[in-house]
Design a protein around this motif. Structure first.
Motif: not given
Ligand SMILES: *[C@@H]1O[C@H](CO)[C@@H](O)[C@H](O)[C@H]1NC(C)=O
Ligand SMILES: *[C@@H]1O[C@H](CO)[C@@H](O)[C@H](O)[C@H]1NC(C)=O
Ligand SMILES: *[C@@H]1O[C@H](CO)[C@@H](O)[C@H](O)[C@H]1NC(C)=O
Ligand SMILES: *[C@@H]1O[C@H](CO)[C@@H](O)[C@H](O)[C@H]1NC(C)=O
Ligand SMILES: *[C@@H]1O[C@H](CO)[C@@H](O)[C@H](O)[C@H]1NC(C)=O
Ligand SMILES: *[C@@H]1O[C@H](CO)[C@@H](O)[C@H](O)[C@H]1NC(C)=O
Ligand SMILES: *[C@@H]1O[C@H](CO)[C@@H](O)[C@H](O)[C@H]1NC(C)=O
Ligand SMILES: *[C@@H]1O[C@H](CO)[C@@H](O)[C@H](O)[C@H]1NC(C)=O
Length: 463
Positions: A76-90
């Protein structure tokens, strides 16, 4: 029905329970917040020696994914917290992340779960909250279109997403996230047949109320304590089931009664600070062995609200991690020391009977420590960091460091370590009741040995 038919019927029933549903075997969290931890390839061997069938990491570290290559361990891997905002819109950014961190390893490493951030809804800064579900959708879309459709997308949350968890039937999501975030998230998890990942520690409710919560009940060790929920009449024999069912009822309340729960973290600290109770090897071994036994039982046990359900899980954690911030317990959740030896014997397959294990050291701190505690410089403290911690501690007012002035009682020896130790003790004695801690980014540690000498008396904390 003839006997043969009965057997066949029983066989089909058993078979459908064990294969259609997910394996009940237990996994482990591989946290890496230590400066003394074994290499990824050694860690993989250790994970295998513990008989964990899954591992959860807190990023998508390529070295670890490579070390897991051609093993049976599901990752199980994880997308780091700090990338969530940018990825949510792109969608482009989501695709790029999946292309870089998932696809190159996907054919040889069994990546099965991709978790979006860690305990996002517990962060005091709520700016990321509304991006969480959109980011889950974007990543899921990338996985589907780029050739990894089997990877489930989820996000591990802490129990503080519930505003009420007692009695379990009263389980309710927090009002600030219930409609805006939990509803769309549950809809996403339902549509994608994913899991509600949740961190469940009975240790935390127990330390916040040790007078009213029985320790054995929290350790899944009580044989004669039960609690009956007055609304459902469901009878509980341990705190873990109560906590999980509170989540079940919260999901029901929002119209999603069937989403499967995955324990993203559970465990018990094997050590901690003098001002913390119940963190010891005896309790940690007892809790983890009991929870493994429960979760791996055949047929599955489930919980009172979900009898017979499989509850897949990760135990926290592989190692004691010396760089985890917070109280000392945070650095003592490991099944292993960084030098690769067991803190206590444990078999995550659940196959070893408890009586085979060697006797455990008796618990020493199940009752609050009575006496004085000081806060002094920890081993291996870095000089530069220590200088700034000293000036921080001394600048918090109320004459914290007056006795360190030239000619005063504690000015000699004129060493950084001595002055910092005095300052830490003085700061902690003054600010503990206001929430101050003896931590200083890992530079400080508690001691019960009075560091005072001569006319220099170190302020202490008495519990
Ligand atoms: C997110 O996007 C903004 C605007 O393009 C950028 O300034 C920022 O560095 C990005 N954040 C991360 C963590 O990549
Ligand atoms: C975040 O907090 C602010 C201030 O408390 C509040 O006004 C806002 O609605 C919150 N946002 C979310 C997504 O909860
Ligand atoms: C149920 O939860 C609500 C808050 O959601 C709380 O006000 C109430 O006291 C709880 N009921 C019981 C019996 O504890
Ligand atoms: C439960 O059993 C233990 C040991 O048999 C005993 O010491 C304890 O008093 C019992 N507790 C209750 C609530 O009956
Ligand atoms: C719980 O038990 C009580 C007393 O036996 C009974 O009156 C009530 O109907 C039961 N409630 C449920 C939800 O089964
Ligand atoms: C999704 O929701 C539907 C409707 O409530 C339900 O029948 C189904 O079992 C749910 N699936 C999962 C995986 O939760
Ligand atoms: C490993 O570390 C632990 C904790 O520091 C220590 O007690 C133990 O003796 C060490 N074992 C070996 C083999 O070095
Ligand atoms: C500092 O001293 C003031 C005045 O005596 C007092 O009100 C305050 O609580 C003190 N602060 C701390 C952290 O002890």
């Amino acid at each position: 029905m003839g006997l043969a038919h009965l057997f066949l019927f029983a066989f089909i029933l058993l078979f459908s329970v064990s294969s259609a549903k997910i394996s009940s075997k237990v996994g482990i969290c591989y946290g890496q917040l230590g400066d003394n931890l074994p290499s990824p390839s050694d860690s993989v061997k250790l994970i295998q020696s513990l008989k964990a069938i899954r591992v959860k990491i807190y990023d998508a570290n390529p070295k670890i994914l490579k070390a897991l290559k051609n093993t049976d361990i599901q990752a199980s891997i994880m997308l780091p917290n700090n990338l969530i905002v940018n990825i949510s819109s792109s969608q482009t950014l989501a695709d790029k992340w999946v292309q870089k961190y998932v696809l190159p390893y996907y054919s040889d490493t069994k990546i099965r779960y991709l978790l979006i951030g860690n305990e996002i809804l517990s962060a005091p800064d709520n700016l990321t909250w509304s991006s969480l579900v959109p980011a889950m959708r974007k990543i899921r879309h990338s996985l589907k279109t780029l050739g990894a459709p089997k990877i489930k997308v989820g996000t591990p949350l802490a129990m503080d997403v519930l505003q009420s968890s007692f009695p379990p039937s009263n389980g309710t999501f927090r009002s600030d996230v219930s409609d805006s975030i939990m509803k769309p998230m549950l809809q996403f998890l339902n549509r994608t047949k994913s899991f509600f990942f949740v961190d469940v520690y009975t240790y935390f409710p127990w330390i916040s109320d040790p007078k009213n919560i029985n320790l054995d009940y929290a350790l899944l060790q009580a044989s004669n304590i039960t609690y009956t929920d007055p609304v459902t009449n469901l009878t509980y024999t341990n705190l873990f089931d109560q906590m999980v069912d509170a989540l079940v009822f919260a999901m029901r309340r929002l119209g999603y009664p069937d989403i499967r729960i995955w324990i993203a973290e559970t465990g018990w600290p094997n050590g901690g600070d003098y001002d913390q109770i119940g963190a010891n090897i005896y309790n940690a071994a007892t809790y983890n062995r009991n929870i493994v036994k429960k979760l791996t039982a055949r047929p599955p046990i489930g919980t009172p609200a979900r009898p017979g359900w499989v509850i897949p899980s990760f135990i926290f954690s592989l190692y004691n991690e010396n760089q985890k911030p917070g109280p000392g317990t945070e650095r003592h959740f490991g099944l292993l020391y960084p030098n690769k030896t067991n803190v206590y014997e444990i078999d995550l397959s659940g196959e070893t009977p408890t009586k085979v294990y060697k006797p455990l050291p008796k618990p020493t701190n199940n009752e609050p420590y009575k006496g004085k505690i000081w806060c002094v410089v920890a081993e291996r403290a870095n000089t530069k960091e220590l200088e700034s911690a000293l000036s921080y501690a001394c600048s918090q007012g109320n004459k914290t460091c007056d006795p360190l002035q030239p000619g005063k009682a504690c000015s000699k020896p004129d060493s950084l370590e001595w002055h910092a130790s005095y300052a830490f003790s003085s700061y902690w004695a003054q600010f503990k009741r206001l929430g101050g801690s003896c931590y200083f980014n890992g530079l400080a540690t508690q001691t019960i040995k009075d560091p005072s000498h001569g006319s220099c008396k170190f302020p202490s904390v008495t519990l």
